[in-house]
Design an enzyme around this catalytic site. Structure first.
Site, short mmCIF file in Angstrom:
data_model
loop_
_atom_site.label_atom_id
_atom_site.label_comp_id
_atom_site.label_asym_id
_atom_site.label_seq_id
_atom_site.Cartn_x
_atom_site.Cartn_y
_atom_site.Cartn_z
N ASP A 131 0.84 -1.20 0.00
CA ASP A 131 0.00 0.00 0.00
C ASP A 131 0.87 1.25 0.00
OD1 ASP A 131 -2.66 1.52 0.68
OD2 ASP A 131 -1.19 2.20 2.16
N LYS A 137 -3.19 5.57 -3.78
CA LYS A 137 -4.26 6.53 -3.52
C LYS A 137 -3.99 7.84 -4.23
CE LYS A 137 -3.36 5.72 0.91
NZ LYS A 137 -2.70 4.40 0.90
N TYR A 166 2.55 10.14 -0.59
CA TYR A 166 3.67 9.65 0.20
C TYR A 166 5.01 9.96 -0.46
CZ TYR A 166 0.17 6.68 2.58
OH TYR A 166 -0.92 6.20 3.27
N HIS A 184 -7.88 9.34 -1.54
CA HIS A 184 -7.19 9.38 -0.26
C HIS A 184 -8.00 10.06 0.84
CE1 HIS A 184 -2.80 9.39 1.35
NE2 HIS A 184 -3.63 9.16 2.33
#
Length: 292
Positions: free
Chosen positions: A44, A74, A49, A107
Site C-alpha cells: 500500500d 491513492k 507519500y 485518499h
C-alpha cells in the site's frame, strides 16, 4: 500463508499488507524488498507519500511475477476532478512502472469541495471499466459522506481505508461499510499513531493487550494484527526494521478467543488520533503531485 479476502467485485487480495506511509523514499525500496521476501503480497502506497517510484522499483527487482503482487495506491486531493484524477492515475502508474493498478483509492473525501470528489470517483469508475484498475475504493470516508458518494455514483467502493486500532475502532464506519459490502481496511492498525499523535497512552503498552500476547507467546503488535484479521478486516502495518517486518507477518499460526477479541474491543476510547477527514481542505492540504 497470508489469508485472502474477496472484494465486492470478486477480485481477491491478501488480508495483510505492507504500508509505506512516512517511509522516506531512500528507505522504501529496501523495506518493500524485505516485505516481499518475508511473504507480503499487498503493498500500500499513495501519491502523497512520495515513494510510489521506489515501491515499483522494489517490485520489479524481486523475482516475483507482477501478477503475484497486489498494488494499492491513492490519489491525493490536488488531483480531484474527473480529468485531473485520470491524469493522477497516469502519474501513479508511471511512477509505479505498471499498466494496471490493482486497487486505486481516493485518499480523502474533500468534503469542502465534494463535486471534485465525485468527479474523481467517476474517473475511477472509468478506469475500472477500461481495465486500467482492477478495483476502486475510498479512504477516510465517514458514513454520511459515503452515502453522499453512493448517491452520486454507480460503483460501490470495494474498500474504505480508515484509522482502526484497539483504541479507536470506528464501529459506525465498519457497520456502514459492511452494510454496503465494502471491506474496511485499517491504517495505523496497531495504533502506532497513538504514540506520535499526542496521546499519553500507547496500544503497545496496554496491559490487556500485553496479557493476551503473553498467553499466546506473541507480541502486542502480533495480537493486534490478529484481532483485525479475525474480525474480517484488512490491515497494512508499516516498518523499516527487518525484524519487525518479519514479526508483523507471523500472525497466521494462532487464534484469539472470542473473550480475548471482546477484551480488545473494550479498549475503545472514541478518540481519533489522526486528522478529522472534514478538516482536509485544498486551502490547507493541497500539494503538487509531480509528474511521473
Amino acid at each position: 500463508m497470508n489469508e485472502r479476502i474477496t472484494l465486492n467485485n470478486d477480485i481477491t487480495m491478501p488480508a495483510l499488507g505492507f504500508g509505506v506511509f512516512q517511509t522516506p523514499p531512500a528507505e522504501t525500496a529496501a523495506s518493500v524488498a524485505e516485505a516481499l521476501r518475508v511473504g507480503y503480497r499487498l503493498i500500500d502506497t499513495a501519491a502523497a507519500y512520495g515513494n510510489e517510484r521506489e515501491v515499483g522499483e522494489a517490485i520489479r527487482a524481486s523475482d516475483l511475477d507482477r501478477s503475484e503482487v497486489f498494488i494499492e495506491t491513492k490519489l491525493w486531493i490536488s488531483d480531484y476532478g474527473y480529468e485531473e484524477a485520470l491524469h493522477g492515475f497516469d502519474k501513479s502508474a508511471g511512477k509505479l512502472g505498471v499498466d494496471t493498478i490493482d486497487l486505486l483509492l481516493l485518499h480523502q473525501p474533500l468534503t469542502s469541495d465534494f463535486d471534485k470528489t465525485i468527479g474523481a470517483y467517476k474517473a475511477l469508475e472509468t478506469l475500472l471499466a477500461d481495465g486500467r484498475v482492477r478495483s476502486i475504493g475510498v479512504s477516510n470516508f465517514m458514513p454520511e459522506v459515503l452515502e453522499r458518494l453512493l448517491a452520486a455514483t454507480d460503483v460501490v467502493p470495494a474498500v474504505n481505508q480508515v484509522e482502526v486500532h484497539p483504541f479507536f475502532s470506528q464501529s459506525d464506519v465498519q457497520k456502514a461499510d459492511a452494510g454496503h459490502g465494502i471491506l474496511t481496511q485499517a491504517w495505523s492498525p496497531m495504533g502506532g499513531i497513538t504514540s506520535y499523535g499526542g496521546s499519553d497512552r500507547s496500544t503497545f503498552d496496554d496491559p490487556v493487550i500485553g496479557e493476551i500476547a503473553a498467553q499466546h507467546g506473541k507480541t502486542p503488535a502480533q495480537v493486534m494484527l490478529r484481532w483485525h484479521l479475525q474480525q474480517g478486516r484488512s490491515a497494512i502495518p508499516k516498518s523499516v526494521r527487518p525484524e519487525r517486518i518479519t514479526a508483523n507477518f507471523d500472525v497466521f499460526d494462532f487464534e484469539l478467543t472470542d473473550e480475548e477479541l471482546a477484551r480488545i474491543d473494550a479498549l475503545e476510547t472514541g478518540v481519533r488520533s489522526g486528522p478529522d477527514p472534514d478538516s482536509i481542505t485544498l486551502a490547507s492540504f493541497a500539494r503538487d503531485i509531480p509528474e511521473a
